[in-house]
Design an enzyme around this catalytic site. Sequence first.
Site, PDB file in Angstrom:
ATOM      1  CG  HIS A 186      -1.707   1.258   1.328  1.00  0.00           C
ATOM      2  ND1 HIS A 186      -2.919   1.401   0.721  1.00  0.00           N
ATOM      3  CD2 HIS A 186      -1.411   2.450   1.882  1.00  0.00           C
ATOM      4  CE1 HIS A 186      -3.359   2.619   0.927  1.00  0.00           C
ATOM      5  NE2 HIS A 186      -2.462   3.275   1.638  1.00  0.00           N
ATOM      6  CD  GLU A 428      -2.788 -14.960 -22.995  1.00  0.00           C
ATOM      7  OE1 GLU A 428      -2.018 -14.427 -22.190  1.00  0.00           O
ATOM      8  OE2 GLU A 428      -4.016 -14.943 -22.878  1.00  0.00           O
ATOM      9  CG  ASP A 452       0.201 -16.264 -19.822  1.00  0.00           C
ATOM     10  OD1 ASP A 452       0.769 -16.902 -18.914  1.00  0.00           O
ATOM     11  OD2 ASP A 452      -0.821 -15.587 -19.640  1.00  0.00           O
ATOM     12  CB  CYS A 499      -1.121  -6.125 -23.692  1.00  0.00           C
ATOM     13  SG  CYS A 499      -1.758  -7.797 -23.840  1.00  0.00           S
TER      14      CYS A 499
HETATM   15  C1  PEP Z   1       0.416 -11.784 -20.917  1.00  0.00           C
HETATM   16  O1  PEP Z   1       0.249 -12.992 -20.731  1.00  0.00           O
HETATM   17  O2  PEP Z   1       1.433 -11.304 -21.480  1.00  0.00           O
HETATM   18  C2  PEP Z   1      -0.592 -10.826 -20.466  1.00  0.00           C
HETATM   19  C3  PEP Z   1      -0.537  -9.569 -20.836  1.00  0.00           C
HETATM   20  O3  PEP Z   1      -1.547 -11.279 -19.642  1.00  0.00           O
HETATM   21  P1  PEP Z   1      -1.352 -11.590 -18.087  1.00  0.00           P
HETATM   22  O4  PEP Z   1       0.004 -11.057 -17.684  1.00  0.00           O
HETATM   23  O5  PEP Z   1      -2.482 -10.917 -17.416  1.00  0.00           O
HETATM   24  O6  PEP Z   1      -1.419 -13.073 -18.084  1.00  0.00           O
HETATM   25 MG    MG Z   2      -1.678 -13.846 -20.099  1.00  0.00          MG
END
Ligand code: PEP
Ligand code: MG
Length: 567
Positions: A186, A428, A452, A499
Amino acid sequence: MLKGIAASAGVATAKAYKLVSPVVVIEKKTDVNAADEVAKLESALAKTITDIEGVKERAAKRLAPEELEVFDAHLMMANDPELVGQMKAMIENDGVNAEYAADQVSNMMVSMFEAMDNPYFKERAADVKDVTYRLKCNLLGLTIPDLSAIDEPTIIVAHDLTPSDTAQLNEFVKGFVTEIGGKTSHSAIMANSLEIPAVVGTGGVLAEVNTGDVIGMDALDGEVFINPDEATIARLAEKEKAYKEEKAALKTLINAKSITTDDHEVELAGNIGSVKDAEQVVANGGEGVGLFRTEFLYMDNDHFPTEEEQFEVYKAVLETLKGKKVVVRTLDIGGDKKLSYFEFPEEMNPFLGYRAIRLCLNRTDIFKTQLRALCRASVYGKLCIMFPMIATINEFKAAKSLFEECKAELLAEGVAVSDDIQVGMMVEIPAAAVLADEFSKYADFFSIGTNDLIQYSMAADRMSQKVSYLYQPYNPAILRLVNMTIQGAHKNGKWVGMCGAMAGEPYAVPILLGLGLDEFSMSATQILKARKVVNGLSYAEMQELAKKCLSMDTAEEVLDYVKSQVD
Ligand code: PEP
Ligand code: MG
């Protein structure tokens, strides 16, 4: 010099204020008058409520309304008849003193919350501790130090800072160092939002520091200097100046385009988990949201969020982005992400098991609630929906047809739904990357989830420290999968984002740019740095660089080469 964890960036040198909170020692007494003890408890509780209200009032001068919510939670807890009721019952039934009853009930509640799997409830344990600590101090006549009274440049050194401590920090507090805590504690989150440097997890710092000592803190490298010499003070001052200048220079890029020196434009977006994160993306010049991890809506809850509850959140995020693209990922639960109110099957390998789209296609009731909420919110901005963990074309088609079904149902009910919702998928799982040119016939866009994708490609659990050396975004095998995904999408005129954490790595950006990635989505605080990198590169040169990287042997070779070209 002591080493800690850099939790909120910055550099500062100032006098130390050692926060020593009163030690609460509880004695059990049985020779007491219950009515007197209940009266004592009630008056201490009334003072506790007044104290919290006072802290909230002082904090309101510096914090945004949503950051004050912690105090509303504390006030609710202090006013909760259940909490005080249990304490009173203990005084009356066991004939014990008020302090002892308060301590016992608070310990019980803390252990109950701490034992829960759900991170939301785990955090509530900190709130119970905060409120009941104040209550016990009031019962014992101990005074909690008033941090809001600090009136000269100061660095606070503490074992830990409670939510009420951090909320009281005023403009004289130049930073803080704590003994415990991590990057997501926090106090770390609060330091980031106040933009003050913080080094947490600095074991032993309290024993070494006295109030009035000079502290030099480097919260870029997680270093704390106690009574540093002249040379160190000068070096830290230089570093502080350079850091502040860089930050100011980056701020000038907030409204700039993300465009290379030879006019190739890309989109830099942010990853979010809440409406508040969305505001941060906008404040940091993000050109959209590339990933809204909706699982937090489910995890920070004690029930599956209703269509209405979800609708409100999606609407707020879309409105915050004011017409800029928002990519919402449907529920990605399972693996390491569990829910307190849903029983997952016991599996040997939960990361390879019943999770994300696999679960949603099986529990269409849960899935359709989310899709309906999204469709309803779609009229408030530019919505893109993507499905996580897609492995086969049939999974994508099944998910997409449930989306179509929800949309048709809503239209039939007379509810407005945008006719411009893009429906895409995360790439992924290696199978999806390899077959990207086929997937792109059906999906409107891809977003590559490298966190992933790397774990599955290297067969290395992303939670395991022991095999973390296999998390290799620069490995040519990963680069080729990324390349295949981008080529596959572009073949059918579709756009590709990324992402996963790789998208925000300054040395990965040049390669990804050269491979033709269209959108990069990262945490809000990384966006401006990435924009600076993009604005300084030539697309034609990065295409050459990327091509070379694809034919290299190792991650080390790739990284060394990129550094030699762009540094
Ligand atoms: C990923 O797998 O790269 C992703 C963006 O999803 P998460 O990290 O939430 O699994
Ligand atoms: Mg993922």
